[in-house]
Design an enzyme around this catalytic site. Structure first.
Site, PDB file in Angstrom:
ATOM      1  CG  ASP A  53     -57.976 -25.424 -19.785  1.00  0.00           C
ATOM      2  OD1 ASP A  53     -57.627 -26.042 -18.767  1.00  0.00           O
ATOM      3  OD2 ASP A  53     -58.260 -25.990 -20.865  1.00  0.00           O
ATOM      4  CG  ASP A  92     -53.931 -25.428 -19.864  1.00  0.00           C
ATOM      5  OD1 ASP A  92     -53.138 -26.275 -20.322  1.00  0.00           O
ATOM      6  OD2 ASP A  92     -54.578 -25.590 -18.817  1.00  0.00           O
ATOM      7  CE  LYS A 122     -51.584 -28.279 -18.712  1.00  0.00           C
ATOM      8  NZ  LYS A 122     -52.966 -28.698 -19.107  1.00  0.00           N
ATOM      9  CD  GLU A 124     -57.012 -30.648 -21.849  1.00  0.00           C
ATOM     10  OE1 GLU A 124     -57.975 -31.273 -22.355  1.00  0.00           O
ATOM     11  OE2 GLU A 124     -57.123 -29.931 -20.839  1.00  0.00           O
ATOM     12  CD  GLU A 191     -56.657 -33.695 -15.077  1.00  0.00           C
ATOM     13  OE1 GLU A 191     -56.152 -32.950 -15.946  1.00  0.00           O
ATOM     14  OE2 GLU A 191     -57.677 -33.385 -14.420  1.00  0.00           O
TER      15      GLU A 191
HETATM   16  O1  KIV Z   1     -56.039 -26.417 -16.229  1.00  0.00           O
HETATM   17  C1  KIV Z   1     -55.433 -26.999 -15.322  1.00  0.00           C
HETATM   18  O2  KIV Z   1     -55.435 -26.575 -14.154  1.00  0.00           O
HETATM   19  C2  KIV Z   1     -54.717 -28.222 -15.654  1.00  0.00           C
HETATM   20  C3  KIV Z   1     -54.190 -29.040 -14.516  1.00  0.00           C
HETATM   21  C4  KIV Z   1     -55.290 -29.794 -13.894  1.00  0.00           C
HETATM   22  C5  KIV Z   1     -53.067 -29.903 -14.938  1.00  0.00           C
HETATM   23  O3  KIV Z   1     -54.588 -28.551 -16.792  1.00  0.00           O
END
Ligand code: KIV
Length: 272
Positions: A53, A92, A122, A124, A191
């Site tokens: 994202d 994401d 993914k 968070e 991160e």
């Molecule tokens: O959105 C993204 O690029 C990420 C990375 C920083 C791991 O989540």
């Protein structure tokens, strides 16, 4: 030309990523947001391509990842998945698509999987999103976790500084990593946390830990535009630039402009 020779051309699965951790083989992960870039990234031997994202920042120029929508992520993810043969493609889930409740989260997760051709998602967060993670896993969708600095919560943190320096936050992070791994997440991104904490997590869980600004881990991830040096304004300590595309592109575009203005382009050979 320097490059990496891919030993195994088979599609990278979550199972193979687990094997790589067990065998001590490092995992290389990069973001991509479009078909052409994803094709190059895949053929260069990257194991995991993240449709991050971060597209909100890199592609759209937003200050945070919050504004990008589900439809926009689906557009990027579909474009990337079309360009990839070998790498595992993870997308994401954007802000607001899984935080309301587990039912909404699993519905949006299914939509991304159906409409993009990605291999996994993914999300968070730790314990607070565990019920949603479990429901998505139960739907047969592989999930990658993301702990430490979680950019979708930037308004709560108030800063992009290193996370979990204090022991209480470090212990919560290890606890969250264990919960995500036990639930069945196939990997976890960490991160911007201290390298010593990353090592504790690498030892504490059996799934691959992918770091960004987190020191050595089972693998590393960077944002493609940053590592190719497209953006001169973003220079965190953890970023290694492998090219200076800003200069290369500016020079090339400048040459094109000169050629057009000086009537050097197109020539007879370039005309029909
Ligand atoms: O959105 C993204 O690029 C990420 C990375 C920083 C791991 O989540």
């Amino acid at each position: 030309m320097a490059g990496y020779l891919v030993e195994d051309a088979r599609k990278v699965t979550t199972h193979r990523l687990q094997e790589m951790k067990q065998q001590g083989k490092k995992i290389a992960m990069l973001t991509s947001y479009d078909f052409t870039t994803a094709k190059i990234v895949d053929s260069a031997g990257v194991d995991i391509i993240l449709v991050g994202d971060s597209a909100s920042n890199v592609m759209a120029g937003n200050h945070t990842t919050l504004p990008i929508t589900l439809d926009q992520m689906i557009y990027h993810a579909r474009s990337v998945a079309r360009g990839v043969k070998r790498a595992h493609v993870v997308c994401d889930m954007p802000f607001g698509t899984y935080q309301v409740n587990a039912t909404e989260g699993v519905r949006n997760a299914i939509r991304i999987m159906q409409e993009t051709g990605c291999d996994s998602l993914k999300l968070e967060g730790g314990e607070e999103i565990l019920p949603t993670v479990q429901r998505i896993l139960e739907a047969g969708i592989p999930v990658m976790g993301h702990l430490g600095l979680t950019p979708q919560s930037i308004n709560k943190f108030g800063t992009y500084a290193v996370r979990a320096k204090a022991e209480a936050e470090a212990e919560k992070l290890i606890h969250d990593a264990k919960l995500l791994a036990q639930a069945g997440c196939f990997a976890i991104v960490l991160e911007k946390i201290p390298a010593t904490l990353t090592q504790r997590v690498v030892q504490a869980v059996s799934v691959p830990i992918i770091g960004i600004g987190a020191g050595p881990a089972d693998g590393q991830v960077l944002v493609i535009d940053d590592m190719l040096g497209k953006n001169k304004d973003f220079s965190p300590k953890f970023l290694r630039r492998y090219a200076d595309l800003h200069t290369i592109m500016t020079d090339a575009i400048g040459c094109y402009v000169s050629d057009v203005k000086d009537c050097q382009f197109p020539t007879a050979e370039e005309s029909y």
